[in-house]
Write a protein that holds these residues in place. Structure first.
Motif, PDB file in Angstrom:
ATOM      1  N   ARG A 129       0.814  -1.214   0.000  1.00 19.30           N
ATOM      2  CA  ARG A 129       0.000   0.000   0.000  1.00 19.30           C
ATOM      3  C   ARG A 129       0.855   1.275   0.000  1.00 19.30           C
ATOM      4  O   ARG A 129       0.357   2.361  -0.278  1.00 19.30           O
ATOM      5  CB  ARG A 129      -0.948  -0.002   1.193  1.00 19.30           C
ATOM      6  N   ASP A 130       2.153   1.144   0.299  1.00 17.20           N
ATOM      7  CA  ASP A 130       3.036   2.309   0.310  1.00 17.20           C
ATOM      8  C   ASP A 130       3.901   2.392  -0.943  1.00 17.20           C
ATOM      9  O   ASP A 130       4.882   3.140  -0.981  1.00 17.20           O
ATOM     10  CB  ASP A 130       3.947   2.280   1.544  1.00 17.20           C
ATOM     11  N   LYS A 131       3.560   1.619  -1.960  1.00 22.05           N
ATOM     12  CA  LYS A 131       4.371   1.555  -3.170  1.00 22.05           C
ATOM     13  C   LYS A 131       4.612   2.947  -3.765  1.00 22.05           C
ATOM     14  O   LYS A 131       5.749   3.339  -4.035  1.00 22.05           O
ATOM     15  CB  LYS A 131       3.706   0.643  -4.205  1.00 22.05           C
ATOM     16  N   ASP A 132       3.560   3.708  -3.969  1.00 25.41           N
ATOM     17  CA  ASP A 132       3.703   5.020  -4.592  1.00 25.41           C
ATOM     18  C   ASP A 132       4.511   5.962  -3.707  1.00 25.41           C
ATOM     19  O   ASP A 132       5.349   6.725  -4.197  1.00 25.41           O
ATOM     20  CB  ASP A 132       2.320   5.623  -4.865  1.00 25.41           C
ATOM     21  N   PHE A 133       4.264   5.897  -2.405  1.00 26.14           N
ATOM     22  CA  PHE A 133       4.982   6.762  -1.467  1.00 26.14           C
ATOM     23  C   PHE A 133       6.490   6.530  -1.539  1.00 26.14           C
ATOM     24  O   PHE A 133       7.279   7.481  -1.668  1.00 26.14           O
ATOM     25  CB  PHE A 133       4.472   6.514  -0.045  1.00 26.14           C
ATOM     26  N   TYR A 134       6.915   5.265  -1.474  1.00 25.24           N
ATOM     27  CA  TYR A 134       8.340   4.963  -1.439  1.00 25.24           C
ATOM     28  C   TYR A 134       9.009   5.115  -2.799  1.00 25.24           C
ATOM     29  O   TYR A 134      10.191   5.449  -2.878  1.00 25.24           O
ATOM     30  CB  TYR A 134       8.572   3.550  -0.889  1.00 25.24           C
ATOM     31  N   GLU A 135       8.274   4.862  -3.864  1.00 29.10           N
ATOM     32  CA  GLU A 135       8.882   4.977  -5.185  1.00 29.10           C
ATOM     33  C   GLU A 135       9.005   6.424  -5.647  1.00 29.10           C
ATOM     34  O   GLU A 135       9.660   6.703  -6.653  1.00 29.10           O
ATOM     35  CB  GLU A 135       8.091   4.151  -6.197  1.00 29.10           C
ATOM     36  N   HIS A 136       8.374   7.354  -4.936  1.00 26.81           N
ATOM     37  CA  HIS A 136       8.488   8.774  -5.265  1.00 26.81           C
ATOM     38  C   HIS A 136       8.854   9.568  -4.006  1.00 26.81           C
ATOM     39  O   HIS A 136       8.302  10.641  -3.739  1.00 26.81           O
ATOM     40  CB  HIS A 136       7.178   9.299  -5.874  1.00 26.81           C
ATOM     41  N   LEU A 137       9.822   9.042  -3.259  1.00 25.50           N
ATOM     42  CA  LEU A 137      10.208   9.685  -2.009  1.00 25.50           C
ATOM     43  C   LEU A 137      10.772  11.083  -2.214  1.00 25.50           C
ATOM     44  O   LEU A 137      10.676  11.933  -1.320  1.00 25.50           O
ATOM     45  CB  LEU A 137      11.253   8.825  -1.279  1.00 25.50           C
ATOM     46  N   ASP A 138      11.371  11.317  -3.379  1.00 27.93           N
ATOM     47  CA  ASP A 138      11.957  12.627  -3.607  1.00 27.93           C
ATOM     48  C   ASP A 138      10.922  13.745  -3.512  1.00 27.93           C
ATOM     49  O   ASP A 138      11.249  14.900  -3.243  1.00 27.93           O
ATOM     50  CB  ASP A 138      12.662  12.658  -4.967  1.00 27.93           C
ATOM     51  N   ARG A 139       9.645  13.383  -3.703  1.00 31.79           N
ATOM     52  CA  ARG A 139       8.584  14.380  -3.568  1.00 31.79           C
ATOM     53  C   ARG A 139       8.448  14.874  -2.129  1.00 31.79           C
ATOM     54  O   ARG A 139       7.827  15.911  -1.869  1.00 31.79           O
ATOM     55  CB  ARG A 139       7.244  13.793  -4.015  1.00 31.79           C
ATOM     56  N   GLN A 140       8.983  14.102  -1.198  1.00 33.33           N
ATOM     57  CA  GLN A 140       8.836  14.440   0.219  1.00 33.33           C
ATOM     58  C   GLN A 140       9.969  15.322   0.731  1.00 33.33           C
ATOM     59  O   GLN A 140       9.988  15.686   1.905  1.00 33.33           O
ATOM     60  CB  GLN A 140       8.800  13.145   1.059  1.00 33.33           C
ATOM     61  N   ALA A 141      10.938  15.663  -0.129  1.00 38.26           N
ATOM     62  CA  ALA A 141      12.127  16.388   0.327  1.00 38.26           C
ATOM     63  C   ALA A 141      11.776  17.706   1.016  1.00 38.26           C
ATOM     64  O   ALA A 141      12.308  18.025   2.089  1.00 38.26           O
ATOM     65  CB  ALA A 141      13.070  16.631  -0.849  1.00 38.26           C
TER      66      ALA A 141
END
Length: 733
Positions: A129-141
């Motif tokens: 369920r966290d696939k999108d979150f972890y695969e686009h972590l750079d968005r969280q910088a």
């Protein structure tokens, strides 16, 4: 629970009293299971009854034990509380006794279907369920930077109002007496948010960020406590991950550029997701089960799989490597220090802050530091090819070095003199009880005495968390003529005493300096010599309270299975008959330092072995041993009050000592240093700090206590001022 799992999982860490017992293992297990090249439910199930019989507590697969094992299984899957919600975990753990009995029976028969389904569902639901979150972590910088700024703001408010959590004051105070590295390791393992920053090895070790009292605050304390409980909502879960990344980001900036710090922070929090997203459930289930089963028995019983460094290797006096200390960086490992005399230092091809990005052509990006260590180590005389991003030139070079034997004695046993009005006091700092440490200590003291007489000795065991049992016996034996040191009691109640039989000893006044983090073998030495009256124990608190013995057994030797087990088989008792388990060793002379933090003691871990007491071995020892002990005990009884009073008077007028333990002043110093670093270009790493002798007022005071001892030391026990030769009686005495 979480602390227990962390200690087992990252295997440092509380270095245990260890004896290698391949022969015993062969006798116990040789006929119990068929050979195999990997763990399966069947061969793990065959181990269960043998492991129960070996363990000190003689456990059984009761409903209580099974429930504890399921809890540990979930901790193995989600050690950082980033995937499971509390409600999801509770549903798996909270079962009736009847259900637990069925699960236990199935497991004993090699049916791991429940554990297989837990892992499979974990990957398909909690991880996926966290696939999108972890695969686009750079968005969280940006969010991570904002969170880091909030933490900095909270720190400033706390400084201004001086509202500092008492427990954090204690932690900070403990860290300034020379225990900062070990203390930071334990804190990280407790809250599971930074444990992966630490190494599993003595070579190429990752150096934790050098922090001072200003490094933690109320917000950190609150987050650490919260991290021990699984989140209730998805929003809370994601928020914690962001805060964890912010913590990493702030820490990384002490030695990396801002850009690299962010990249490493994202790598750190993504590591668990990456691991589980590609795991094979069939292969992983028996491995995770065995780890959980071992962890459920006691805090120090562990299964080390094939991807972890051998526990015994961590306590070797030397190893084959290139002689560098490293720490994590986004591309692999950054060189923190070159070990004197090692291949890296001799070659001149590596320097501080160079980044090792590949070994033998294999990229290191994203690998945990312990796996990087294992890749760099190897057989003595073999070549290793390193791809290095040079700090000075910004160029990438390939450096080939020949692995050589790296001796750790100078790293782990350090000696210096402290001059006092009564004469020269030798300060001997011992970091761990590795192979041959007693020999190293003996030689170091002999060399020192030959160079210049010693009026006394301070044996510094602060934060020394143990090692080999035989080394503890041998080291304690350097300070008494002969006599029992430690007794081992097995699960059947049989006690075997280990005596010092070597008549060689150092007769000088002896202080043993301890801290809350002195554990295991350190407690044997301190406790036994305290019982004899031979040493005065100096410190601010009781020691850690680990009084159990572990055996390390490689599974490959007789079963052809991967990894090794470390299992608690005995409880030990020091010469006077008390176990140090839970109670530790209390100081004779209390001096300011780190205050007691109950959460970091053995008694705060899950399912610790209980305290026990047996008859004193000194009372039944040879006449000469009893008489010698009585003389030391009488001298100590008449002297300790004077030592405490003299120390108290000195410290009342020692402003330097007071300032050193003043949390506010140390915070101000830290903030000033941090402000200076912030003036650098954010994309330029701080310059490496030159090595310097750290102030250590606690050790200085311990030396003065040893000097006070010399003024009243019995005439028939030659002190340095009159006769500083070591004593070696005829072997036939």
């Amino acid at each position: 629970m979480r602390k227990q799992v962390a200690i087992q999982r990252f295997g440092w860490q509380f270095a245990s009293v260890v004896i290698l017992l391949a022969g015993m293992f062969a006798a116990t297990f040789a006929t119990s299971t068929r050979a195999a090249d990997k763990l399966t439910p069947e061969n793990v199930a065959n181990l269960i009854p043998q492991l129960f019989r070996l363990h000190l507590s003689q456990h059984e697969m009761t409903p209580e034990f099974t429930k504890r094992m399921i809890k540990q299984y979930l901790q193995e899957l989600d050690p950082f509380n980033r995937f499971y919600l509390k409600s999801e975990a509770d549903e798996i753990i909270n079962k009736s006794d009847e259900e637990l009995a069925k699960i236990a029976e199935a497991a004993k028969n090699g049916d791991f279907s429940l554990f297989h389904s837990i892992l499979e569902n974990f990957i398909k639901v909690q991880v996926a369920r966290d696939k999108d979150f972890y695969e686009h972590l750079d968005r969280q910088a940006d969010e991570i930077k904002k969170e880091a700024e909030k933490l900095d703001a909270v720190k400033k408010v706390a400084d201004a109002t001086n509202k500092i959590d008492e427990k954090m004051i204690d932690k900070k105070a403990e860290k300034v007496v020379g225990t900062e590295i070990k203390k930071e390791e334990i804190k990280k393992e407790e809250n599971k948010e930074a444990a992966k920053k630490e190494p599993d090895s003595a070579d190429h070790e990752a150096k934790p960020e050098d922090k001072t009292a200003g490094d933690e605050d109320e917000e950190d304390a609150a987050e650490a406590k919260k991290a021990l409980i699984r989140p209730a909502t998805h929003e809370e879960r994601i928020s914690r991950i962001i805060k964890s990344a912010a913590w990493y980001f702030r820490s990384n900036k002490t030695y990396l550029s801002e850009q690299e710090s962010m990249k490493l922070a994202l790598n750190n929090i993504a590591e668990e997701y990456t691991k589980w997203a590609k795991v094979d459930v069939d292969t992983e289930t028996p491995k995770v089960f065995l780890k959980a089963f071992m962890a459920a028995m006691d805090p120090h019983t562990v299964y080390f799989d094939e991807d972890q460094e051998s526990f015994g290797d961590q306590l070797k006096a030397s190893f084959a490597g290139i002689g560098v200390k490293i720490r994590p960086c986004p591309m692999g490992a950054q060189v923190e220090e070159l070990i004197e005399g090692g291949p890296a230092e001799k070659s001149g091809q590596l320097a501080q802050q160079d980044q090792i990005i590949a070994v033998d052509g294999v990229s290191l990006a994203g690998l945990p530091i312990n796996k990087i260590v294992m890749k760099i180590k190897g057989e003595k005389g073999t070549d290793v090819r390193l791809t290095v991003a040079k700090k000075a030139t910004k160029a990438t070079e390939v450096v080939t070095l020949k692995r050589a034997e790296i001796q750790l004695a100078k790293e782990r046993v350090k000696f210096k003199r402290i001059e006092t009005p009564q004469g020269s006091i030798g300060l001997l700092s011992v970091q761990s009880f590795y192979q041959d440490v007693s020999k190293e200590v003996k030689e170091r003291l002999q060399e020192a005495i030959k160079e210049k007489p010693l009026a006394g000795i301070v044996l510094d065991l602060r934060a020394n968390q143990g090692g080999y049992l035989d080394e503890a016996v041998n080291l304690a034996g350097l300070f008494i003529e002969t006599g029992p040191i430690v007794g081992e009691r097995n699960g059947a109640g049989f006690v075997e005493w280990r005596p010092d039989r070597d008549p060689f000893y150092f007769p000088q006044p002896l202080v043993i300096l301890t801290s809350q983090l002195s554990a295991s073998a350190s407690e044997i030495v301190a406790g036994a010599l305290k019982d004899y009256g031979r040493a005065v124990i100096v410190g601010s608190t009781q020691t850690f309270g680990k009084g159990t013995v572990q055996r390390v057994i490689p599974l490959g030797n007789t079963l052809n299975l991967p990894g090794e087990i470390k299992i608690t088989t005995h409880q030990y008792f020091v010469a006077g008959g008390e176990s140090t388990q839970l109670n530790g060793v209390t100081p004779d002379v209390v001096i300011p330092g780190g205050k007691l933090i109950d959460d970091l003691l053995e008694k705060a871990s899950d399912n610790p072995v209980p305290f026990r007491k047996i008859d004193s071995a000194i009372d039944t020892a040879a006449d000469s041993t009893r008489k010698e002990a009585a003389r030391w005990q009488d001298w100590k009884k008449n002297t300790v009050a004077m030592l405490q009073e003299n120390s108290k008077k000195r410290l009342e007028h020692n402003q330097k000592y007071k300032d050193f333990f003043d949390v506010k002043k140390r915070k101000e110093k830290y903030e000033a240093e941090l402000a200076a670093k912030k003036k650098l270009n954010p994309d330029e790493a701080p310059a490496p700090e030159k090595k310097k002798d750290e102030e250590d007022p606690q050790a200085d005071e311990a030396a003065l206590i040893a000097a006070d001892m010399a003024t009243t030391w019995p005439d028939d026990k030659p002190a340095a001022a009159s006769n500083n030769k070591v004593v070696e009686e005829p072997a036939t005495k």
